[in-house]
Every structure is written in C-alpha cells, then in structure tokens.
Design a protein around this motif. Structure first.
Motif, short mmCIF file in Angstrom:
data_model
loop_
_atom_site.label_atom_id
_atom_site.label_comp_id
_atom_site.label_asym_id
_atom_site.label_seq_id
_atom_site.Cartn_x
_atom_site.Cartn_y
_atom_site.Cartn_z
N VAL A 325 0.85 -1.21 0.00
CA VAL A 325 0.00 0.00 0.00
C VAL A 325 0.87 1.25 0.00
O VAL A 325 1.83 1.36 0.77
N GLY A 326 0.53 2.20 -0.89
CA GLY A 326 1.26 3.46 -0.96
C GLY A 326 0.31 4.63 -1.05
O GLY A 326 -0.88 4.52 -0.73
N VAL A 327 0.81 5.75 -1.52
CA VAL A 327 0.01 6.96 -1.58
C VAL A 327 -1.19 6.83 -2.52
O VAL A 327 -2.18 7.53 -2.38
N ILE A 348 3.36 0.31 7.82
CA ILE A 348 3.61 0.46 6.39
C ILE A 348 4.59 1.61 6.20
O ILE A 348 4.50 2.63 6.88
N MET A 349 5.49 1.47 5.27
CA MET A 349 6.48 2.52 5.06
C MET A 349 5.91 3.67 4.24
O MET A 349 6.41 4.03 3.18
N CYS A 373 5.39 3.97 11.34
CA CYS A 373 5.52 4.58 10.00
C CYS A 373 6.70 5.55 9.98
O CYS A 373 7.43 5.68 10.96
N LYS A 374 6.86 6.24 8.86
CA LYS A 374 7.99 7.16 8.70
C LYS A 374 7.45 8.48 8.17
O LYS A 374 7.47 8.75 6.97
N VAL A 375 6.95 9.30 9.09
CA VAL A 375 6.36 10.60 8.71
C VAL A 375 6.93 11.68 9.61
O VAL A 375 7.33 11.42 10.74
N SER A 376 6.94 12.90 9.10
CA SER A 376 7.51 14.01 9.86
C SER A 376 6.44 14.75 10.65
O SER A 376 5.25 14.65 10.35
N ASN A 398 7.64 6.01 15.75
CA ASN A 398 7.82 6.58 14.42
C ASN A 398 9.28 6.48 14.02
O ASN A 398 10.16 6.95 14.71
N GLU A 399 9.54 5.86 12.88
CA GLU A 399 10.91 5.57 12.47
C GLU A 399 11.72 6.84 12.22
O GLU A 399 12.89 6.93 12.57
N LEU A 400 11.09 7.87 11.65
CA LEU A 400 11.80 9.10 11.34
C LEU A 400 12.26 9.79 12.62
O LEU A 400 13.37 10.30 12.72
#
Length: 432
Positions: A325-327, A348-349, A373-376, A398-400
């Motif tokens: 799943v993506g944008v 999900i990345m 996830c990886k969001v700012s 959060n990975e970021l």
C-alpha cells in the motif's frame, strides 16, 4: 482482616441499591463476601461483570433463596470458577440469559453439564472460549439448551462431530469457533443448514476447512452480516467471490492475515457489499489497492456481473502491515467515495506524501494510525490543520523520529504545542 479495597467496597454498598449494572472487572479487592452482600443490597441489578477477580462458588451462596433480577453475568478469566460455582450460579440466579465463562481455566465438561441439567430454557448467550470442555460434555449441553442464540467456543478442543450438534439451536444468530482446529466442513454445513438466522460467524484460524466447501456454506447463510476469516489458509480469491455473491448484507468483514489474497478480493468486497462499514485486510502482503488495480478489476467484471453500489457506508478500514500500500490508496478511496472515519496504515512505510494527499481530500477522517511509520511532524501538523474532523493520531515508534535525536528534539515541542492549542485532537507519541 479486610483489605483496603474490600473496606471501600463495603462502604459503597448502600449506594448500589438502585444500580442496574455494575462492572468490577480486574478489581483484586473483590471478595466472595463483597459479591454476596452486593447481590442482597442491589435488588434491581440486572448486569454484573466480575472478570479477572478472585471469586469462588462461595460468592453465589447468599442467604436469599433466589436472585431473580440478574440476567447477565460475566466471569471471564476468573481462575477459581469451576463446576461447583456454576451449580451455585444457576441455583441462585435462575433467570440468567447471558453467561460469560471464557478463559476460566477450571471450566470443563462437568461445568457445562451442570448448565444442561438445570436448563430452564432461559439461557440464550454462552461464552466458553478457551475452556476445557470436551465433545461429550458440549454435545450434552447443546442438546439440552436448544434455545441458545449465541455460542462462543473459540479455542476449545472440540471435534467437527460435536460442532454439528449446534445445528439443534435453530435460533442461533452468533457463532464463534475461532481457533477450533478440528472444525471442518461437515459440522459447519449442518449448522448453516439449520440455523437460517445466523448473522455473525467467526472462523478465524480454522485451518481444516477445505477451500471448495466455502461456497456451499455461504449459500446456506444468506443473512450473514458479520464474518471473521482471519488467518484461514484455505481462503482464496474465489472464496471471497462466493462470500460477496451469497451474503450481500455483510457490514463487517475481517480477512486479515491471509497473504494468499490479492486486490481482487478486496475490491470485490468494496464494490459488491453496499452495507459494508468495517473492513480489516491487515497483513495481506499482496494487497495494494492502487487505482490501476481497481480500473482493471472493473473492466474485467463489468460484463459478467452487475455491480451493486460501492461500499458507500464504509467508515473503518484497517491496512496494517500491507506493505504494497502506498500513496495511491488515497486516490482509490476518493474514486470509490468511501466516507472513512478510521484509517489504519500502521507498519507500512508510508511517507509524508500520504498525509499531504489525505489533507487535500474531504474525508471525514477522525482517527489515523501511523504507528511504525515514517512521517515528519510537519506533515502531521499539516494534516491536522487541514482535516478539521481528525481528533486522534497515533505516531508511536515513528521511524523518522527514532532515527534522529535532532528531529525528535525539534518535533515533539511542536506536537505538544499543537495539542495545547487544539485539545480536541489527541496525538499519541512515544517520547523514548
């Protein structure tokens, strides 16, 4: 000597006299004596929840002959409740309609036989999940209690032959046998054939049901409204096609943990179940829900079967762990006009692009799960500012943030400040 909890409960008893429902689950201070007093001091009580408390049969040995007002009793995970306690309960409380004995490690065939022998035709809902009942005891129980409308035997060591006896309960509307590994097509077909009013069915982790038998099963339960098929290895795309064909009234579907399923199954559900409100496809590795997949499926099935209205009432969608799943999921949601209020894309990345895309829609989104996830922080705040209905965001682990102390140091004050200015919006985060 009384504990502090018991002392407080005894002082509160006079205030219970007019209560109709009491929940003391997970209160270690609840003793047999307190419950006995409670049953005599609360004459209007109809619902009592005592899950994970240290109660024994003595709790139901009041001086009063009967306690007729109590109709719903929950004793889930009460490790001292056994056959003797069950006998005391059915004697003291003859009008029990709903009884939850799930995860009670001493509940066995002797206990359910007590229920069978004292059956007055009142009991309708029974939860025996994760207990140690056997085929003989369960068969005797359902033969006697044919008035049952809801049965949960999840995780019980029962055979397919004993499951077939449930077919005697012709008024059954809810049947859960998740993780009953010996369940096969014969027992289920017998139940489906007799229980025409079945609306809720849980077959999660039932690994011995042949793929080819699902079609004839679904054909018998056309009134089905809720189904759970999580982690059922024989559920393939053709099974889901049968499901949506024979059970058009479904409003809740769980097909999580079935990596053998593709976009075809998910879009069949979205395009052919107009009353759908809840859908869980978590950890299905081949599901992407990209717009191209939707266009391809529409072209393929348009000539073979007429489509109902799309799932225009879908308000909760879980896509946790669907790595494809993506944008593009946002375009699919908008194209189908799904009025989502809860969206789970945890694990999900996804990137900031997903949040920006969501912010530019008119979705009535209220809850968003971005755990793992990886969001700012900037993208989160942009989404919160542009989605007025959003009131809960989960960005734990959060990975970021975890990759850079500098990012974490700059982001958390902004998130905290935003929550102070907008108390209606809760952003869950992990400061570690």
């Amino acid at each position: 000597m009384m504990s502090n909890d018991e002392f407080i409960l005894r002082r509160l008893l006079p205030a219970f006299s007019n209560l109709k429902s009491i929940d003391m689950s997970r209160c270690p201070g609840v003793t047999d004596q307190v419950v006995s007093l409670l049953l005599t001091k609360a004459p209007h009580l109809t619902t009592l929840k005592m899950d994970q408390t240290p109660l024994t049969e003595n709790a139901f040995s009041c001086d009063c002959l009967f306690y007729e007002s109590l109709t719903s009793l929950s004793l889930a995970s009460c490790s001292s409740i056994d056959a003797a306690a069950v006998a005391a309960i059915v004697t003291l409380c003859p009008n029990i309609i709903s009884l939850d004995l799930s995860h009670c490690c001493q509940i066995d065939s002797a206990a359910v036989q007590k229920l069978a022998w004292t059956n007055t035709g009142v009991l309708q809902v029974i939860n025996l999940a994760q207990t140690f009942i056997t085929d003989a005891g369960f068969a005797e129980f359902v033969k006697s209690c044919t008035q049952l409308t809801s049965i949960d035997i999840s995780g019980c060591p029962l055979s397919d032959a004993s499951i077939a006896f449930v077919s005697r309960c012709v008024d059954l509307h809810t049947f859960s046998l998740a993780n009953v590994r010996q369940a096969e097509d014969f027992g289920l077909f017998m139940v489906a054939k007799s229980c025409k009013g079945l609306t809720c069915l849980d077959l999660s982790r039932c690994t011995n049901i042949p793929s080819d038998s699902f079609s004839s099963l679904f054909e018998q339960i056309v009134n089905l409204q809720m189904i759970r098929l999580a982690a059922v290895p024989n559920v393939e795309d053709k099974v889901i096609e049968s499901l949506v064909t024979y059970c058009p009234q479904l409003y809740s579907v769980d097909i999580s943990d079935n990596p053998q399923l593709s976009d075809h199954s998910v879009f069949q559900i979205l395009l052919r179940l107009p009353q759908l409100k809840f859908l869980d496809v978590s950890r299905n590795l081949h599901v992407s829900l990209e717009p191209l997949a939707l266009t391809s499926l529409r072209a393929r099935i348009k000539s073979t079967s007429p489509l109902s209205l799309v799932a225009s009432q879908l308000c909760e969608l879980h896509l946790s762990g669907c790595f494809e799943v993506g944008v593009g999921i946002v375009d699919t949601i908008c194209e189908l006009g799904l009025p989502l209020k809860v969206l789970d894309v945890s694990g999900i990345m996804v990137s900031d692009l997903l949040l920006i895309a969501l912010a530019r829609t008119s979705l009535p989104l209220q809850e968003l799960n971005l755990k793992h996830c990886k969001v700012s922080a900037a993208a989160i705040l942009f989404l919160c500012d542009n989605c007025s209905s959003l009131n809960r965001v989960n960005i734990e682990q959060n990975e970021l943030f975890s990759q850079s102390r500098k990012v974490l140091k700059e982001s958390l004050p902004k998130l905290k400040a935003y929550m102070q200015q907008h108390p209606e919006c809760v952003i869950q985060y992990d400061e570690r």
